[in-house]
Enzyme design. Structure first.
Site, mmCIF file in Angstrom:
data_model
loop_
_atom_site.group_PDB
_atom_site.id
_atom_site.type_symbol
_atom_site.label_atom_id
_atom_site.label_comp_id
_atom_site.label_asym_id
_atom_site.label_seq_id
_atom_site.Cartn_x
_atom_site.Cartn_y
_atom_site.Cartn_z
ATOM 1 C CB SER A 290 51.048 48.293 39.847
ATOM 2 O OG SER A 290 51.211 46.822 40.225
ATOM 3 C CG ASP A 291 47.190 49.779 45.116
ATOM 4 O OD1 ASP A 291 47.550 49.078 45.518
ATOM 5 O OD2 ASP A 291 46.255 50.729 45.407
ATOM 6 C CB CYS A 292 48.470 44.861 45.487
ATOM 7 S SG CYS A 292 49.809 45.222 46.310
#
Length: 772
Positions: A290-292
């Protein structure tokens, strides 16, 4: 990436506590399977001679559920009883080893790393071998820093999103607006970074941000709340193309899902996108991250589920393997206990991440005894690597306008006025997602190697809010033999979470350029630093501005490269990887409209669909010499063979609209070789970028105006000729996507555009030798 404001300090600092970082640059201890540890050295997962899937299964079988859950996040916890250290997955290497993520730091024997030009600049080189070579240099330095305990082996780069809107603050990180260009960049940079030998990886790359992500913060809409409404046609035809190339051609180890929703679903919780497309259709052999904090965003901000454990379960079941952020570490246990998620789903996610760690050699014991184990401080910032950074900058610089004043002459232009807020910058040149450069050469320093310089900033910064420094700049221009204005943008204007409002030069920069050009005694050259396009129509149309150069963000050696182009040591050969629109274009186009094709009152996007006026077109770039094209071998027709079972199953839909489905064609036999002679008709050696475009047969509303199908960079000595061979493949290059997202090959006459040449090739369907 990255949403640091929501990233708890605890989760950043845990890696230090777990011993991931080593304060000195001495060799790191084994990540796992230490041969000196009698308790673990005989474990099955430590036996490097066994197949990796056997080792991974053995390791997962030894973990408790609690231990498994703490491995689902970027700062994975140590498992001391099995001799496994903690690991920080988040490192960055967009155009050099970066310290943006917590996985990498500089200091001690590693004070910096080679900082190449920003991606948008190297994309302008249209040079596939250069992109791969940059990747190899970056991964050499990354491995060296890993061996010294200062970096990880998993790099969340490159960014291959389409540069759809000229205002996007992160367009600088991308290879531009064309999906074919972005796809080729992605595959080549990934190959260089990973330098795969068999199944072994030097480092693990990650293509991001999947998908339809190209808005950060515009007009009150941010990436955390944005629902990108995308047609099947645009998804298949534009947004997904570079990601598919990354996985299928580049064999990338990882794909990152984005913050935004696509058609009402968060990308990180959409099984059709993750399991169905990335892993299913494209065959990803690796992990999805996932993106952060985006898993947290889907619950906290997008309210996708009623409870946090439902969001955790939805993401893992959709195919997410790793969370950048703490969300899965906090909520997965309850998701399992409530029956929303099976432990087997967690095991599957871990199998994908652990497999990559094993392919990197992290479970093979002593790092020094492994491939690349000999790399160290002496392999970072080497003269050869720094020369590569300089050459990359030279190849990416684009000459936009030249009325004959360039190149400058050291004999006639002995004194040069160097003016502008970007004239003596250093850090500005490396753009965002950069680390600490080995050293810098500013434009002023570069020009000073060729001539005596008179320096005036003109503006105190790129915002250029006042004109109180203009007078001194005008005086300098009047005293000099030539004037170079270095203007443009920096990260205060365009950056992550900072989309631009308009396309003009900031503040009073335009006024400074015009006033200095009027005062200048000699030729006036405008040099622009930026990631995104700028409407400089005023300078393009002003005869007193004799030349315009776009340098992008040219990296640590940018000043040398700019000066080399100005004085003709380098003959520029770069081409624009994005359209430069006039300011009034953005007034008609909200960033939230994801449609690529024009519709009523909407002009469409990129050179493939937009037909309106431009400042400079995609692919534009001048040279100090001239080139001529001629076709030495150019087939005029191609027979498209169909699947023999096609008509037996009465699947006549394959020929709908006289366009054959690609999956129903015998693609292996559908290529034609074109021989193109490129002649240098000028008096200076030069490098020419040959761009080949195709236009499908007329009458197909769902087709682009034209699309890039191939490119080749070739060096041609003055007065000589070079033959370039380009293979045109019908399934790859002459196909289009219909409104249902189905890729088809239109029958009829396709036009090929090669420079000023135009050639037609006719495609006709053929079933077992019988034309239909």
């Amino acid at each position: 990436m990255a949403k640091s404001v929501l990233f708890p300090l605890l989760f950043i600092t845990t890696t230090v506590f777990l011993g991931f970082f080593i304060s000195s640059a001495e060799s790191r201890p084994p990540f796992a399977c230490d041969p000196r540890n009698g308790l673990t050295r005989s474990l099955k997962f430590c036996r490097a001679n066994l197949p990796i899937h056997v080792r991974a299964r053995d390791l997962i079988g030894r973990l408790t559920l609690a231990e498994k859950i703490r491995l689902l996040v970027n700062n994975a916890a140590a498992v001391p009883r099995l001799g496994i250290q903690g690991y920080e997955w988040w490192s960055e290497a967009l155009h050099g080893v970066s310290n943006v993520g917590p996985g990498t730091k500089f200091g001690g024997a590693f004070p910096g790393a080679t900082s190449f030009p920003q991606v948008i600049t190297t994309a302008a080189s249209f040079n596939e071998s250069l992109w791969e070579q940059i990747g190899r240099v970056v991964s050499d330095e990354a491995r060296a820093m890993y061996n010294g305990g200062m970096a990880g082996l998993t790099y969340w780069s490159p960014n291959v999103n389409i540069f759809r809107d000229p205002r996007w603050g992160r367009g600088q990180e991308t290879p531009g607006e064309d999906p074919v260009l972005a796809g080729k960049y992605a595959a080549n940079y990934v190959r260089g970074l990973q330098s795969t030998t068999g199944i072994r990886l030097k480092v693990a790359a990650c293509c991001k941000h999947y998908t339809a992500y190209d808005l950060d913060n515009w007009n009150g809409v941010d990436r955390y709340h944005f629902n990108a409404r995308v047609s099947k046609q645009d998804l298949a035809d534009t947004y997904d193309v570079p990601f598919k190339s990354c996985v299928v051609e580049g064999k990338v180890a990882s794909v990152m899902c984005s913050y935004n929703q696509v058609n009402g679903k968060p990308t990180c919780a959409d099984p059709d996108l993750l399991k169905g497309t990335i892993r299913g259709q494209w065959g990803l052999s690796g992990y999805i991250v996932s993106d952060c904090d985006s898993v947290g965003v889907m619950y906290d901000t997008q309210h996708f589920t009623a409870t946090p454990e439902e969001s955790a379960a939805a993401a893992i079941k959709a195919g997410l393997d790793l969370d950048c952020g703490p969300f899965l570490a906090i909520h997965t246990d309850l998701a399992v206990r409530r029956g929303l998620l099976a432990e087997a789903d967690v095991d599957l996610a871990l199998a994908n991440t652990i497999t990559i760690q094993m392919r990197l050699g992290m479970f093979d014991g002593e790092p020094s005894a492994q491939p690349y184990g000999n790399l160290g401080p002496r392999d970072v910032c080497t003269p050869a690597h720094q020369q590569h950074a300089l050459e990359a900058a030279r190849q990416g610089i684009v000459l936009l306008k030249n009325s004959g004043s360039l190149p400058l002459s050291t004999a006639r232009h002995r004194t040069v006025a160097v003016i502008g807020p970007n004239s003596d910058v250093t850090v500005t040149m490396i753009g965002n997602y950069a680390g600490v450069a080995c050293g810098y050469t500013s434009p002023l320093q570069g020009i000073s190697r060729y001539a005596r310089t008179i320096h005036q900033a003109g503006c105190s910064d790129v915002a250029c809010g006042t004109n109180n420094l203009f007078g001194a700049a005008e005086v300098a221009a009047h005293e000099a033999d030539a004037t170079v204005l270095v203007m443009g943008l920096d990260q205060s204007i365009e950056a992550e979470f900072r989309d631009r409002v308009g396309l003009l030069l900031p503040g009073r920069q335009q006024e400074l350029v015009s006033r200095v050009a009027r005062a200048s005694r000699g030729p006036t050259v405008l040099v622009l630093m930026s990631g995104g396009p700028i409407d400089v129509s005023f300078a393009k149309n002003d005869p007193r501005v004799s030349a315009i150069i776009w340098a992008g963000y040219p990296g640590q050696a940018g000043g040398t490269a700019i000066a080399d182009v100005l004085f003709g040591t380098t003959n520029p050969g770069g081409k624009l990887p994005m359209t430069w629109y006039p300011q009034d274009y953005v007034a008609k186009v909200p960033m939230t409209n994801m449609g690529m094709r024009p519709s009523r009152g909407y002009p469409g996007r990129t050179y493939r669909f937009y037909k309106g006026p431009v400042v400079f077109p995609f692919g534009h770039g001048l040279s100090y010499t001239s080139f001529k094209h001629s076709l030495a071998l150019a087939p005029t027709d191609l027979s498209v063979l169909l699947d023999t079972n096609l008509f037996a199953t009465k699947n006549y839909s394959t020929l709908s609209r006289n366009a054959i489905r690609v999956k129903h064609a015998k693609c292996d036999s559908l290529s034609s070789l074109f021989h193109i002679d490129v002649e240098n008709t000028g008096n200076m050696d030069g490098t020419h970028t040959l761009l080949v475009f195709s236009t499908p047969p007329a009458g197909q509303k769902w087709s682009p105006n034209k699309q890039l199908i191939g490119f080749h960079r070739v060096h041609v000595v003055a007065g000589s000729k070079q033959r370039v061979k380009i293979n045109i493949h019908a399934c790859k290059h002459l196909s289009v996507v219909d409104e249902f997202g189905i890729r088809r090959i239109p029958m009829g006459s396709h036009s090929l555009h090669i420079g000023d040449l135009k050639h037609s090739i006719s495609l006709q369907a053929n079933l077992e030798g019988i034309k239909v």
